[in-house]
Structures are given as C-alpha cells and as structure tokens.
Design a protein around this motif. Structure first.
Motif, PDB file in Angstrom:
ATOM      1  N   THR A   1       2.715  -0.736   4.607  1.00 27.54           N
ATOM      2  CA  THR A   1       2.288   0.714   4.052  1.00 27.54           C
ATOM      3  C   THR A   1       3.655   1.617   4.090  1.00 27.54           C
ATOM      4  O   THR A   1       4.222   1.551   4.701  1.00 27.54           O
ATOM      5  CB  THR A   1       1.436   1.235   4.966  1.00 27.54           C
TER       6      THR A   1
ATOM      7  N   GLU B   1      -2.322   0.031  10.220  1.00 31.15           N
ATOM      8  CA  GLU B   1      -1.115  -0.158   9.317  1.00 31.15           C
ATOM      9  C   GLU B   1      -0.389  -1.550  10.153  1.00 31.15           C
ATOM     10  O   GLU B   1       0.332  -2.122   9.276  1.00 31.15           O
ATOM     11  CB  GLU B   1      -0.442   1.176   9.363  1.00 31.15           C
TER      12      GLU B   1
ATOM     13  N   SER C   1      -6.153  10.023   1.451  1.00 33.10           N
ATOM     14  CA  SER C   1      -6.332   9.046   2.148  1.00 33.10           C
ATOM     15  C   SER C   1      -6.996   9.112   3.323  1.00 33.10           C
ATOM     16  O   SER C   1      -7.671  10.256   3.821  1.00 33.10           O
ATOM     17  CB  SER C   1      -4.951   7.992   2.644  1.00 33.10           C
TER      18      SER C   1
ATOM     19  N   PHE D   1       0.982  -6.725   4.211  1.00 33.19           N
ATOM     20  CA  PHE D   1       0.652  -5.768   3.293  1.00 33.19           C
ATOM     21  C   PHE D   1       1.361  -4.234   3.914  1.00 33.19           C
ATOM     22  O   PHE D   1       0.634  -3.576   4.776  1.00 33.19           O
ATOM     23  CB  PHE D   1      -1.011  -5.298   3.179  1.00 33.19           C
TER      24      PHE D   1
ATOM     25  N   LEU E   1      -8.402  -1.226  -0.256  1.00 34.41           N
ATOM     26  CA  LEU E   1      -7.132  -1.971  -0.017  1.00 34.41           C
ATOM     27  C   LEU E   1      -6.829  -2.816  -1.196  1.00 34.41           C
ATOM     28  O   LEU E   1      -7.565  -3.541  -1.761  1.00 34.41           O
ATOM     29  CB  LEU E   1      -7.044  -2.554   1.501  1.00 34.41           C
ATOM     30  N   PRO E   2      -5.554  -3.004  -1.516  1.00 33.84           N
ATOM     31  CA  PRO E   2      -4.999  -3.696  -2.434  1.00 33.84           C
ATOM     32  C   PRO E   2      -5.205  -5.169  -2.225  1.00 33.84           C
ATOM     33  O   PRO E   2      -4.933  -5.676  -1.005  1.00 33.84           O
ATOM     34  CB  PRO E   2      -3.511  -3.489  -2.826  1.00 33.84           C
TER      35      PRO E   2
ATOM     36  N   GLY F   1      -1.363  -0.915  -4.061  1.00 36.27           N
ATOM     37  CA  GLY F   1      -2.690  -0.205  -3.700  1.00 36.27           C
ATOM     38  C   GLY F   1      -1.692   1.446  -3.836  1.00 36.27           C
ATOM     39  O   GLY F   1      -0.805   1.499  -3.068  1.00 36.27           O
TER      40      GLY F   1
ATOM     41  N   LEU G   1       0.875  -1.411   0.121  1.00 30.87           N
ATOM     42  CA  LEU G   1      -0.070   0.057   0.012  1.00 30.87           C
ATOM     43  C   LEU G   1       0.964   1.175   0.101  1.00 30.87           C
ATOM     44  O   LEU G   1       1.822   1.281   1.059  1.00 30.87           O
ATOM     45  CB  LEU G   1      -0.894   0.047   1.135  1.00 30.87           C
ATOM     46  N   THR G   2       0.769   1.923  -0.991  1.00 23.43           N
ATOM     47  CA  THR G   2       1.471   3.244  -1.017  1.00 23.43           C
ATOM     48  C   THR G   2       0.281   4.670  -0.853  1.00 23.43           C
ATOM     49  O   THR G   2      -0.712   4.587  -1.686  1.00 23.43           O
ATOM     50  CB  THR G   2       2.047   3.570  -2.350  1.00 23.43           C
ATOM     51  N   VAL G   3       0.664   5.501  -0.046  1.00 16.96           N
ATOM     52  CA  VAL G   3      -0.267   6.530   0.351  1.00 16.96           C
ATOM     53  C   VAL G   3       0.421   7.799   0.095  1.00 16.96           C
ATOM     54  O   VAL G   3       1.531   8.044   0.384  1.00 16.96           O
ATOM     55  CB  VAL G   3      -0.436   6.579   1.901  1.00 16.96           C
TER      56      VAL G   3
ATOM     57  N   PHE H   1      -3.029   5.124  -2.757  1.00 14.08           N
ATOM     58  CA  PHE H   1      -4.186   5.913  -2.403  1.00 14.08           C
ATOM     59  C   PHE H   1      -3.672   7.370  -2.391  1.00 14.08           C
ATOM     60  O   PHE H   1      -2.715   7.918  -2.135  1.00 14.08           O
ATOM     61  CB  PHE H   1      -4.253   5.779  -0.774  1.00 14.08           C
TER      62      PHE H   1
ATOM     63  N   SER I   1     -11.622   3.184   3.582  1.00 14.47           N
ATOM     64  CA  SER I   1     -10.433   3.078   3.069  1.00 14.47           C
ATOM     65  C   SER I   1     -10.013   1.349   3.144  1.00 14.47           C
ATOM     66  O   SER I   1      -9.505   0.853   2.020  1.00 14.47           O
ATOM     67  CB  SER I   1      -9.250   3.511   4.102  1.00 14.47           C
TER      68      SER I   1
END
Length: 293
Positions: free
Chosen positions: A181, A171, A127, A179, A115-116, A122, A63-65, A124, A111
């Motif tokens: 982040t 997280e 977010s 996953f 999520l991926p 993923g 997950l990238t925010v 965002f 959210s």
C-alpha cells in the motif's frame, strides 16, 4: 526521465513528523506546458507497462490511497496519472459518506470489499482513513451517528488508538499477501485552497464541484492539520509509507505521484513469463489452421 527525488516526500515512521514543515510548493519539475504533457505521457506509458507485467506475473497487486482536504486535486490527479493505463488493470473507487448498510459493519468492512485483485492497481479516492480524520475533527459522528457501542465511544482516545492499530494491521496483512500500500496526502496550503474554492464559485460550469459545506469545514483547518499529522505519524510504516505531496501546483503534484507509482511498481519482484521455445514451435503449427478457417 527527470530525477524528481521523491524520497524527500516519503515518510515511513522512522523519524518524527511535523506537517507544518512539509512544503506545499516546490520548484517546477517541468519547463513549460508542452514539457509537462510529454512527461505525463511518458509516465503513463511506464505505469501501463509495469501494470501489464504485474498482471502477467499474477502474484502481486498494488493499493494506492489518496487523501486530501477539499480542492486539493485528488480527482484530477487520479484521472491524469492513470490516463493511458489499461482500464482493466486499474480499479478506482471513491469513498463517500457511509451508507446504512456500511454503518451496520465495522469501519474497515467497506474497504475490504473494494481491494484490488492480483495483477491490478487499486485506487482509493478517500478511504478508511476518513474514519480517523473526519471523525477526529467531528467526534459527534462517532458518538451520535455510527451506532457504536456506548463503551467504545466512552473513551475516544482509546478508540482512535485502536483504529490506528487496526489500519496498521490491515496494511501489514495486505503486504504479506502481495498487496503493498502506498498512501498520498496531497498537501495544499490554506491560501491555495481558498483560491480554488473561489474559482469554483466564479465559474458557473464548475459550480457543481462546490459544496457549501466546504466553506464551513475551513473553520476547522487547524484541527484537520492536527488530525492528518497524527494519522500519518501513527500509520506510516516501511511497507506502507505515506508520501506528503506538495499540491499547490497541480502539474508538479501529478508528476510526483506518477513517478512514485512507477518507482513502487519497479520494487516488486515481478516479471513476464520467460519465452518457451518448445511452446513457440507448437504454436506455429496453428497458423495454417487459423488461415484455413
């Protein structure tokens, strides 16, 4: 690949954090436009390769925010960094003002839905962090618009403390389930933001990007800086770090983000399946079958 030394932008909560000390501009990582394009293509190929490996392994997701003030370059960064990556392996979701349905749930609900999956990245664009940033600067959103119980909004300091904890817990939960982040704050200076907003006004083809409310929000610049500083300090962990990316030069920003994503993917214990000689031999028998069809 040029050594970008991305660790200097990483913050995982192990020391005090002051946003004012974080640079908005660094020396160019590219020699000219052609070199920049070549580096970007090289990174895109690397991201695609590692995403494919993650997909084949099918145990992890990423997950990238992306968080930033207006005109910092979130959309362009996402577009440029992930161009060349298999579209099936990247899921981008842009969070806007909460809908009525979303307001009828807790602040993390929308959210969780986006999520991926395992094997995918993923992305965002904004977010759940908006709920400790915009609402921190404009607390009336909480007290008047979000339908929260009166006892919850009676003590906003406690509310934000609980939200930071909820985000850390979320997280951590994601990390434990495969996953990790990574969070990017695209750090643009007030002067550069002004120039970009003016450019959007002067260029008629870019008018659609401009929102009159962006000008009003600049009055709250210092409040947003304080909100980001507190948010980053409260939610940065070793398993879900923040990267404070200098954003005054868009090309540098994109190259740094791309390299960080590559580095984080490489940290995952992922691999493609080992070649199976027995299966390989069995599959060869299917070639004449296919040819005869």
């Amino acid at each position: 690949m040029k050594d970008f030394n991305t660790d200097r932008f990483r913050y995982d909560g192990d020391k005090s954090f002051k946003l004012k000390k974080a640079p908005t501009k660094v020396d160019d990582l590219y020699e000219d436009d052609a070199h920049y394009e070549a580096l970007l293509r090289q990174q895109a190929a690397e991201i695609d390769k590692w995403q494919e490996k993650m997909y084949a392994h099918n145990r992890y997701g990423l997950l990238t925010v992306f968080q930033a003030l207006d005109a910092a370059g979130k959309d362009g960064t996402i577009q440029n960094v992930f161009t060349g990556t298999n579209p099936a392996g990247v899921k981008v979701y842009a969070f806007k003002r909460p809908t009525d349905q979303e307001l009828d749930h807790d602040f993390l609900w929308r959210s969780w839905r986006e999520l991926p999956e395992r094997g995918t990245i993923g992305v965002f664009n904004r977010s759940y962090y908006e709920e400790v940033l915009v609402t921190k600067v404009h607390p009336e959103i909480l007290t008047q618009s979000q339908r929260l119980p009166e006892k919850v909004t009676a003590d906003l300091d406690k509310l934000f403390k609980h939200r930071y904890q909820a985000i850390r817990d979320m997280e951590t939960f994601l990390y434990r389930n495969g996953f990790p982040t990574i969070k990017f704050y695209l750090h643009v200076s007030k002067k550069e933001q002004a120039e970009r907003l003016i450019e959007r006004i002067k260029d008629q083809e870019k008018n659609w990007k401009f929102q009159e409310g962006d000008v009003k929000e600049r009055d709250f610049w210092d409040d947003y800086q304080d909100a980001y500083e507190t948010c980053i300090a409260e939610t940065a962990t070793d398993n879900a770090p923040w990267y404070i990316i200098p954003a005054d030069d868009k090309k540098n920003m994109r190259l740094l983000v791309g390299q960080i994503i590559i580095d984080e993917l490489k940290k995952l214990p992922i691999s493609t399946p080992e070649p199976d000689d027995k299966r390989f031999k069995e599959l060869q028998k299917l070639i004449p079958v296919i040819q005869a069809q």
